[in-house]
Every structure is written in structure tokens, then in C-alpha cells.
Design a protein around this motif. Structure first.
Motif, mmCIF file in Angstrom:
data_model
loop_
_atom_site.group_PDB
_atom_site.id
_atom_site.type_symbol
_atom_site.label_atom_id
_atom_site.label_comp_id
_atom_site.label_asym_id
_atom_site.label_seq_id
_atom_site.Cartn_x
_atom_site.Cartn_y
_atom_site.Cartn_z
ATOM 1 N N VAL A 72 0.863 -1.188 0.000
ATOM 2 C CA VAL A 72 0.000 0.000 0.000
ATOM 3 C C VAL A 72 0.894 1.230 0.000
ATOM 4 O O VAL A 72 1.830 1.327 0.803
ATOM 5 N N VAL A 73 0.624 2.137 -0.942
ATOM 6 C CA VAL A 73 1.420 3.367 -1.061
ATOM 7 C C VAL A 73 0.482 4.571 -1.008
ATOM 8 O O VAL A 73 -0.734 4.438 -1.197
ATOM 9 N N ASP A 74 1.070 5.766 -0.795
ATOM 10 C CA ASP A 74 0.273 6.993 -0.872
ATOM 11 C C ASP A 74 -0.127 7.243 -2.323
ATOM 12 O O ASP A 74 0.511 6.741 -3.252
ATOM 13 N N ASP A 75 -1.138 8.083 -2.515
ATOM 14 C CA ASP A 75 -1.654 8.247 -3.878
ATOM 15 C C ASP A 75 -0.804 9.183 -4.749
ATOM 16 O O ASP A 75 -1.161 9.423 -5.898
ATOM 17 N N ASP A 76 0.328 9.695 -4.239
ATOM 18 C CA ASP A 76 1.241 10.435 -5.125
ATOM 19 C C ASP A 76 2.201 9.494 -5.859
ATOM 20 O O ASP A 76 2.975 9.924 -6.701
ATOM 21 N N VAL A 77 2.137 8.203 -5.551
ATOM 22 C CA VAL A 77 3.025 7.218 -6.196
ATOM 23 C C VAL A 77 2.295 6.597 -7.383
ATOM 24 O O VAL A 77 1.118 6.237 -7.270
ATOM 25 N N ASP A 78 2.981 6.466 -8.534
ATOM 26 C CA ASP A 78 2.380 5.826 -9.708
ATOM 27 C C ASP A 78 2.470 4.309 -9.517
ATOM 28 O O ASP A 78 3.533 3.709 -9.651
ATOM 29 N N LEU A 136 6.705 0.058 -11.112
ATOM 30 C CA LEU A 136 7.246 -0.652 -9.940
ATOM 31 C C LEU A 136 8.496 0.025 -9.385
ATOM 32 O O LEU A 136 8.832 -0.152 -8.214
ATOM 33 N N GLN A 137 9.205 0.818 -10.210
ATOM 34 C CA GLN A 137 10.353 1.591 -9.714
ATOM 35 C C GLN A 137 9.884 2.587 -8.649
ATOM 36 O O GLN A 137 10.479 2.716 -7.584
ATOM 37 N N GLN A 138 8.777 3.265 -8.934
ATOM 38 C CA GLN A 138 8.230 4.219 -7.960
ATOM 39 C C GLN A 138 7.717 3.498 -6.716
ATOM 40 O O GLN A 138 7.868 3.972 -5.598
ATOM 41 N N VAL A 139 7.098 2.336 -6.926
ATOM 42 C CA VAL A 139 6.557 1.575 -5.792
ATOM 43 C C VAL A 139 7.711 1.169 -4.860
ATOM 44 O O VAL A 139 7.635 1.348 -3.636
ATOM 45 N N TRP A 157 10.587 2.578 -4.621
ATOM 46 C CA TRP A 157 11.116 3.815 -4.014
ATOM 47 C C TRP A 157 10.320 4.146 -2.748
ATOM 48 O O TRP A 157 10.896 4.462 -1.696
ATOM 49 N N ALA A 158 9.023 4.005 -2.838
ATOM 50 C CA ALA A 158 8.194 4.269 -1.655
ATOM 51 C C ALA A 158 8.495 3.249 -0.555
ATOM 52 O O ALA A 158 8.603 3.597 0.628
ATOM 53 N N VAL A 159 8.653 1.973 -0.943
ATOM 54 C CA VAL A 159 8.961 0.934 0.052
ATOM 55 C C VAL A 159 10.292 1.274 0.746
ATOM 56 O O VAL A 159 10.406 1.183 1.977
ATOM 57 N N CYS A 160 11.276 1.704 -0.042
ATOM 58 C CA CYS A 160 12.606 1.956 0.524
ATOM 59 C C CYS A 160 12.663 3.228 1.359
ATOM 60 O O CYS A 160 13.535 3.362 2.215
ATOM 61 N N THR A 161 11.762 4.171 1.100
ATOM 62 C CA THR A 161 11.899 5.467 1.780
ATOM 63 C C THR A 161 10.759 5.795 2.744
ATOM 64 O O THR A 161 10.868 6.750 3.508
ATOM 65 N N ARG A 162 9.679 5.020 2.716
ATOM 66 C CA ARG A 162 8.557 5.380 3.601
ATOM 67 C C ARG A 162 8.203 4.267 4.585
ATOM 68 O O ARG A 162 7.252 4.390 5.361
ATOM 69 N N CYS A 163 8.930 3.146 4.489
ATOM 70 C CA CYS A 163 8.555 1.983 5.309
ATOM 71 C C CYS A 163 9.710 1.546 6.206
ATOM 72 O O CYS A 163 10.867 1.568 5.782
#
Ligand SMILES: Cc1cc2nc3c(=O)[nH]c(=O)nc-3n(C[C@H](O)[C@H](O)[C@H](O)COP(=O)(O)O)c2cc1C
Ligand SMILES: [Mn+2]
Length: 451
Positions: free
Chosen positions: A368-374, A378-381, A383-389
């Protein structure tokens, strides 16, 4: 308007420069599959094989080689496809019975049918033989008569004998089981070369007893026209290229497989039900549709994406209105993984979304990511995993869950552990801003010469 048959869609793809005719002789054994594999891996065009060895019949392949084509087939924008599907699910249109249609141009019954003369491809190296992979199997519940339409693979074993993989809880599997309990043959008709909306509608996770052709009608904006079969009590799409009629025999099992499946691995050979063919009807100058399955991403995966995303979005939004989008990426075989975009409204909402998902669609991995992530990137996904979790805080692992049958790493058939990752920013807490460059959208496309 979405396309009401395969031919009109192929014409539109050709007009858009997204279909290539292969004029040289091509073998149905591995060669057609190799071309489809190549076009799937390179974001390439759909293919029309005009000269297939051993047969006078043309073959279309790679028709859904990428999501762009699936969206085009629904005649809507990329952002609208999932919503168009979700809307159609609420307003199914019952099929319309007509006296005749193009699928009856040529009618063959009994020994006049010989499927070994049809250009049915053999796909992966260890596949046991040629497989019909793009057939919509139509059948009825032998007790209450409710209808089902869905895609199943059929192995061509001899001129009028097919092997089939269909187990409960899949609906054809239930029909087979019920017919066997009564020791009756189950009438089945296969429709090959149907409207794209019909193929996609079959991948909706419709409740048992709901006719998927009704959803296809809603997508098409008009009821699917059906005609009666020649030798079985079933109705089939009138504009199909080819119809194969027959019965699945009660209590008969013969070895079927191995076959390269959607997980990217072979499923083993073991005894499966058998269909005896009684008739074949087709259009004049028919087009056989080939469909590659195997290591993601293939047309098998692409076909499932939009309907599964729509089913899931509707389910989640009932409880979590902040869910803005859902994606089932090819990487998970379109079933083992999902990514959810959420605009959280409460603390720990993302964790509730995760546990809901982990228990309901057979996913092994949910992010589950915020809605600013495309979520389609999967690169953006990641990125969110690495920086928000933070894994010790944001990862949920549940052991021994009911899952899909085909995960090759499962310790036990249909059972595996599942993992959820909350990659949203902690709700209501201060978090560093994303560093963005202003004005990027004003720069022209630099890949185009002279920009
Ligand atoms: C190209 C393709 C081939 C498929 N082959 C099979 C198959 O051989 N056996 C099977 O159980 N499901 C197969 N599926 C998945 C089913 O079509 C899907 O799960 C469907 O929703 C089942 O619907 P039903 O339960 O209404 O019959 C295939 C899907 C696609 C897109
Ligand atoms: Mn069904």
C-alpha cells in the motif's frame, strides 16, 4: 464504441500501426509462440500469421500483448478502463438470442471435424502438445441451468478429443463435478476469436451463477448476440470466429500437460477431464486466435489485469473510500501481487487495507502506497517501500493462508504465507517533502526529432 468482434479490433490495431502481418511460412510448433514472446517482451504489435504450416487458416497472436491494446479494445482512455469495467459490473445486459450469425458460415459435425488440421500452437519447450488457450468455454449448471463463460486451456489430443484443466472453485470445474455426480456428460461449447470485451469480461471474478456474457454486453453497450449450438443445448456468441461443441465425459481422466503456466513455470502432467467434440462451426476464412501464457508479462496476464483491478477496487472502496487505484502487476503473474494507492483518512488505515487484501484475493504480496506514487511503475513503488517503510513496524506476515494453486514455492498445494508492506507515510506525522523539479511538464518530448 468497443469492438463487437475480433476482426474489427484487428482492423483498428492495423490502422493504428499496432498490427504486423507475418507473410512467410511459420510453424505452429514453437515458432508462433516465439513471435508472440518477442512482441510481448518488446512492447510490440499484434501479429497476424497469414501462412501457417500444415493449415490454410490464419492465426492472430499477441492481440493483448500489452495493456495499451487492452485499453484500446475497450475504446476508452488508459485512466478510464478500470472505471468503465467497474460501472459495467453494476449494469449487466442479458444476451440476445438471434436466428443465425457469422459463426455458422460453415457447419461441420461428427467425423468431418478434425482439430489436428487446425493451426493450434505448441507454446513452451516442454508443453505436451498443442493447446487452445484463447477459448471461452460456455456451459450450464446441470441442476439449475445457470450459465458460465470463462477461459480454460484445452489440449488437442486427437481429431475430436481435448483435455481440460478446470477444478472447483472455478465455475467450469463446479459444472464438471455436478455433472459427474449425476453420471452425465456435461455439454460445453468453446468460442474462439470473440470480441475483446467478451474475453475480458470472463476474467471478472463474478459470483457463481452470474453469466459473464452479461458483463460483456454492458461493456459493449449492447447485448451480446448469441445463436444456438448444433449438437448441444447451449448458446454461443454469434460473431465468434470458431465454435467447438462437445461434452466433457463423466468419470473419464487422461494425462494432460505439462504446460507453461502464468506463474512462469510448468504445471505437471496428471490425469484431467476429457472433452469429446461433436461439431465445429466457423466463419468463412476464419481467424484462429493464439494466446501465449508463461513467464510474465504475456497476453494471459494483460487480459486479467483490468477486470481484476476493477473487482478489487469495488470491494475495497466499500470499506476504504480513500483507495484511489489498484494494480495487479505482471511481476506477480496478475494474482500473486497487488499494489494499492491510498489517500489515508485515519491512523493505521493502510494496515487495515493490507489485511483485507491479504485475506481476499490470493495475493502473496500486497503493497500500500500513498496516492502520489504511480502504482503502475514498480520503480516508484519500490522507491516508496525503501523510503517510507520501516520493516519492523510496517511489514505484516501471515503464515499458512489459502492461496492460488500454482505457486511453485508453496510448501503445500494452495497454501502459502503472505506479506503486506505499508509504504505510506506515517499518518498525521511530519515527513520530509519530495524533492521535485518545477516545469518538467512544459518541456517537449525530447525523443521526437526537432522538438
Ligand atoms: C488465457 C487464459 C487462460 C486460462 N486458462 C485457465 C485454465 O486452463 N484453467 C483454469 O482453471 N483457469 C484458467 N484461466 C483463468 C480463468 O479464466 C479465470 O480464473 C476465470 O475467472 C474463471 O472463471 P469462472 O470461475 O467463472 O469459470 C485462464 C485465464 C486466461 C486469461
Ligand atoms: Mn463464472
Amino acid at each position: 464504441m468497443p469492438f463487437h468482434d475480433l476482426r474489427s479490433f484487428l482492423e483498428a490495431l492495423e490502422a493504428a500501426g499496432d498490427l504486423v502481418r507475418i507473410r512467410g511460412e511459420i510453424s505452429p510448433r514453437h515458432e508462433i509462440a516465439a513471435y508472440i514472446r518477442r512482441t510481448s517482451d518488446t512492447d510490440g504489435p499484434a501479429l497476424l500469421f497469414e501462412k501457417v504450416r500444415g493449415s490454410a487458416i490464419r492465426v492472430a497472436g499477441g492481440v493483448f500483448a500489452n495493456r495499451r491494446k487492452a485499453v484500446l479494445s475497450l475504446d476508452c482512455g488508459a485512466d478510464e478502463a478500470v472505471n468503465a469495467f467497474a460501472k459495467a459490473m453494476h449494469a449487466p445486459l442479458t444476451t440476445r438470442l438471434v436466428d443465425s450469425g457469422p459463426c455458422k458460415d460453415i457447419v461441420l459435425t461428427g467425423p468431418a471435424v478434425d482439430l489436428t488440421h487446425w493451426p493450434v500452437p505448441t507454446y513452451c519447450e516442454q508443453d505436451s502438445g498443442p493447446f487452445i488457450t484463447a477459448a471461452v468455454a460456455l456451459s450450464k449448471d446441470p441442476v439449475d441451468g445457470s450459465k458460465n463463460a470463462s477461459i480454460y486451456r484445452f489440449e488437442v489430443k486427437s481429431p475430436r478429443r481435448l483435455g481440460v484443466l478446470a477444478q472447483p472453485p472455478h465455475h467450469l470445474g463446479i459444472h464438471i463435478q455436478k455433472a459427474e455426480q449425476r453420471n452425465e456428460p456435461l455439454p460445453v461449447a468453446l468460442a474462439i476469436g470473440v470480441a475483446p470485451a467478451v474475453l475480458m469480461a470472463t476474467q471478472w471474478e463474478a459470483p457463481y451463477g452470474v453469466d459473464e456474457l452479461g458483463l460483456a454486453g454492458a461493456l459493449l453497450g449492447r447485448a451480446v448476440e448469441v445463436v444456438r449450438c448444433e449438437t448441444v443445448d447451449l448458446e454461443v456468441p454469434a460473431h465468434a470466429e470458431i465454435i467447438i461443441e462437445g461434452h466433457i465425459l463423466p468419470g473419464v481422466r487422461e494425462i494432460e500437460g505439462p504446460f507453461g503456466e502464468y506463474t512462469g513455470y510448468y504445471t505437471p502432467a496428471y490425469p484431467k477431464p476429457v472433452m469429446e467434440v461433436t461439431a465445429l462451426t466457423h466463419r468463412r476464412d476464419p481467424i484462429f486466435q493464439a494466446m501465449l501464457t508463461g513467464e510474465p508479462t504475456t497476453e494471459n496476464h494483460v487480459l486479467k489485469m483490468i477486470p481484476m483491478e476493477a473487482s478489487c477496487l469495488l470491494n475495497l472502496r466499500r470499506r476504504f473510500p480513500g483507495v484511489t487505484a489498484v494494480h495487479f502487476p505482471g511481476a506477480g503473474g496478475v494474482g500473486l501481487m497487488s499494489v494499492i494507492a491510498l489517500r489515508p483518512r485515519a491512523k493505521n488505515e493502510a494496515r487495515s487495507v493490507l489485511t483485507t487484501m491479504l485475506g481476499s484475493h490470493g495475493n502473496k504480496l500486497v503493497v500500500v502506497v500513498d496516492d502520489d506514487v504511480d502504482i503502475f511503475d514498480l520503480q516508484q513503488v519500490m522507491w516508496a517501500v525503501c523510503t517510507r517503510c520501516q520493516p519492523d513496524r510496517d511489514v505484516i506476515i501471515l503464515p499458512r493462508m489459502m492461496g492460488w494453486q500454482l505457486d511453485p514455492s508453496a510448501p503445500e498445494l494452495g497454501t502459502y504465507a503472505v506479506m503486506g508492506i505499508d509504504a505510506t507515510r506515517p499518518f498525521g506525522e511530519k515527513f520530509d517533502s519530495v524533492a521535485r523539479v518545477p516545469g518538467v511538464d512544459k518541456v517537449p518530448d525530447l525523443r521526437k526529432r526537432g522538438a
